[in-house]
Design a protein around this motif. Structure first.
Motif, PDB file in Angstrom:
ATOM      1  N   PHE A 152     -40.696  24.702  17.819  1.00  0.00           N
ATOM      2  CA  PHE A 152     -41.984  24.084  17.503  1.00  0.00           C
ATOM      3  C   PHE A 152     -42.906  25.054  16.777  1.00  0.00           C
ATOM      4  O   PHE A 152     -43.632  24.658  15.867  1.00  0.00           O
ATOM      5  N   VAL A 153     -42.892  26.311  17.156  1.00  0.00           N
ATOM      6  CA  VAL A 153     -43.730  27.294  16.465  1.00  0.00           C
ATOM      7  C   VAL A 153     -43.271  27.454  15.015  1.00  0.00           C
ATOM      8  O   VAL A 153     -44.092  27.489  14.093  1.00  0.00           O
ATOM      9  N   VAL A 154     -41.959  27.517  14.797  1.00  0.00           N
ATOM     10  CA  VAL A 154     -41.430  27.630  13.436  1.00  0.00           C
ATOM     11  C   VAL A 154     -41.773  26.388  12.628  1.00  0.00           C
ATOM     12  O   VAL A 154     -42.210  26.483  11.473  1.00  0.00           O
ATOM     13  N   LEU A 155     -41.591  25.216  13.209  1.00  0.00           N
ATOM     14  CA  LEU A 155     -41.929  23.981  12.501  1.00  0.00           C
ATOM     15  C   LEU A 155     -43.420  23.895  12.187  1.00  0.00           C
ATOM     16  O   LEU A 155     -43.805  23.436  11.111  1.00  0.00           O
ATOM     17  N   ALA A 156     -44.255  24.364  13.095  1.00  0.00           N
ATOM     18  CA  ALA A 156     -45.693  24.360  12.840  1.00  0.00           C
ATOM     19  C   ALA A 156     -46.038  25.314  11.710  1.00  0.00           C
ATOM     20  O   ALA A 156     -46.865  24.998  10.845  1.00  0.00           O
ATOM     21  N   ALA A 157     -45.397  26.481  11.677  1.00  0.00           N
ATOM     22  CA  ALA A 157     -45.657  27.439  10.607  1.00  0.00           C
ATOM     23  C   ALA A 157     -45.214  26.877   9.259  1.00  0.00           C
ATOM     24  O   ALA A 157     -45.912  27.038   8.250  1.00  0.00           O
ATOM     25  N   ILE A 158     -44.080  26.202   9.240  1.00  0.00           N
ATOM     26  CA  ILE A 158     -43.609  25.575   8.002  1.00  0.00           C
ATOM     27  C   ILE A 158     -44.576  24.478   7.574  1.00  0.00           C
ATOM     28  O   ILE A 158     -44.896  24.348   6.396  1.00  0.00           O
ATOM     29  N   GLY A 159     -45.060  23.717   8.522  1.00  0.00           N
ATOM     30  CA  GLY A 159     -46.006  22.646   8.217  1.00  0.00           C
ATOM     31  C   GLY A 159     -47.309  23.173   7.663  1.00  0.00           C
ATOM     32  O   GLY A 159     -47.877  22.615   6.728  1.00  0.00           O
ATOM     33  N   VAL A 160     -47.806  24.287   8.211  1.00  0.00           N
ATOM     34  CA  VAL A 160     -49.045  24.885   7.717  1.00  0.00           C
ATOM     35  C   VAL A 160     -48.839  25.393   6.298  1.00  0.00           C
ATOM     36  O   VAL A 160     -49.684  25.205   5.424  1.00  0.00           O
ATOM     37  N   GLY A 161     -47.684  26.005   6.047  1.00  0.00           N
ATOM     38  CA  GLY A 161     -47.392  26.479   4.701  1.00  0.00           C
ATOM     39  C   GLY A 161     -47.292  25.348   3.702  1.00  0.00           C
ATOM     40  O   GLY A 161     -47.790  25.443   2.579  1.00  0.00           O
ATOM     41  N   ALA A 162     -46.670  24.247   4.104  1.00  0.00           N
ATOM     42  CA  ALA A 162     -46.545  23.094   3.220  1.00  0.00           C
ATOM     43  C   ALA A 162     -47.908  22.454   2.955  1.00  0.00           C
ATOM     44  O   ALA A 162     -48.205  22.028   1.849  1.00  0.00           O
ATOM     45  N   ALA A 163     -48.769  22.428   3.959  1.00  0.00           N
ATOM     46  CA  ALA A 163     -50.105  21.861   3.791  1.00  0.00           C
ATOM     47  C   ALA A 163     -50.937  22.717   2.832  1.00  0.00           C
ATOM     48  O   ALA A 163     -51.647  22.185   1.975  1.00  0.00           O
ATOM     49  N   ARG A 164     -50.837  24.024   2.955  1.00  0.00           N
ATOM     50  CA  ARG A 164     -51.573  24.911   2.042  1.00  0.00           C
ATOM     51  C   ARG A 164     -51.087  24.745   0.614  1.00  0.00           C
ATOM     52  O   ARG A 164     -51.875  24.730  -0.327  1.00  0.00           O
ATOM     53  N   LYS A 165     -49.767  24.606   0.458  1.00  0.00           N
ATOM     54  CA  LYS A 165     -49.192  24.433  -0.871  1.00  0.00           C
ATOM     55  C   LYS A 165     -49.639  23.100  -1.469  1.00  0.00           C
ATOM     56  O   LYS A 165     -49.950  23.005  -2.657  1.00  0.00           O
ATOM     57  N   ALA A 166     -49.732  22.064  -0.661  1.00  0.00           N
ATOM     58  CA  ALA A 166     -50.141  20.744  -1.133  1.00  0.00           C
ATOM     59  C   ALA A 166     -51.618  20.723  -1.523  1.00  0.00           C
ATOM     60  O   ALA A 166     -52.012  19.984  -2.419  1.00  0.00           O
ATOM     61  N   LEU A 167     -52.436  21.515  -0.835  1.00  0.00           N
ATOM     62  CA  LEU A 167     -53.867  21.532  -1.126  1.00  0.00           C
ATOM     63  C   LEU A 167     -54.203  22.325  -2.387  1.00  0.00           C
ATOM     64  O   LEU A 167     -55.281  22.149  -2.948  1.00  0.00           O
ATOM     65  N   LYS A 168     -53.302  23.173  -2.841  1.00  0.00           N
ATOM     66  CA  LYS A 168     -53.570  23.979  -4.051  1.00  0.00           C
ATOM     67  C   LYS A 168     -53.418  23.185  -5.314  1.00  0.00           C
ATOM     68  O   LYS A 168     -52.842  22.280  -5.562  1.00  0.00           O
TER      69      LYS A 168
END
Length: 71
Positions: free
Chosen positions: A55-71
């Motif tokens: 879950f921690v790894v999936l959350a980190a991947i999700g945060v990275g994907a969200a940051r990439k989408a917001l750029k």
């Protein structure tokens, strides 16, 4: 169906319960029961740790994907 995080906390709850059973059985001299309960508690705790890390790894991947989408 339960939420995966709820399943993980349920496993941790049962791990703690079996650890307490093991301690009480060991204190009362039931070494076989204590060993069995301790083994079950170890397995459940390891499963909880694995799920928590996933879950921690999936959350980190999700945060990275969200940051990439917001750029």
């Amino acid at each position: 169906p339960q939420h995966p995080l709820q399943e993980a906390t349920t496993m941790l709850k049962y791990a703690i319960i079996f650890a307490l059973i093991s301690l009480v059985a060991g204190a009362l001299g039931f070494s076989g029961v204590a060993a069995g309960a301790a083994g079950i508690a170890k397995v459940l705790f390891v499963l909880f740790l694995v799920i928590a890390v996933v879950f921690v790894v999936l959350a980190a991947i999700g945060v990275g994907a969200a940051r990439k989408a917001l750029k």
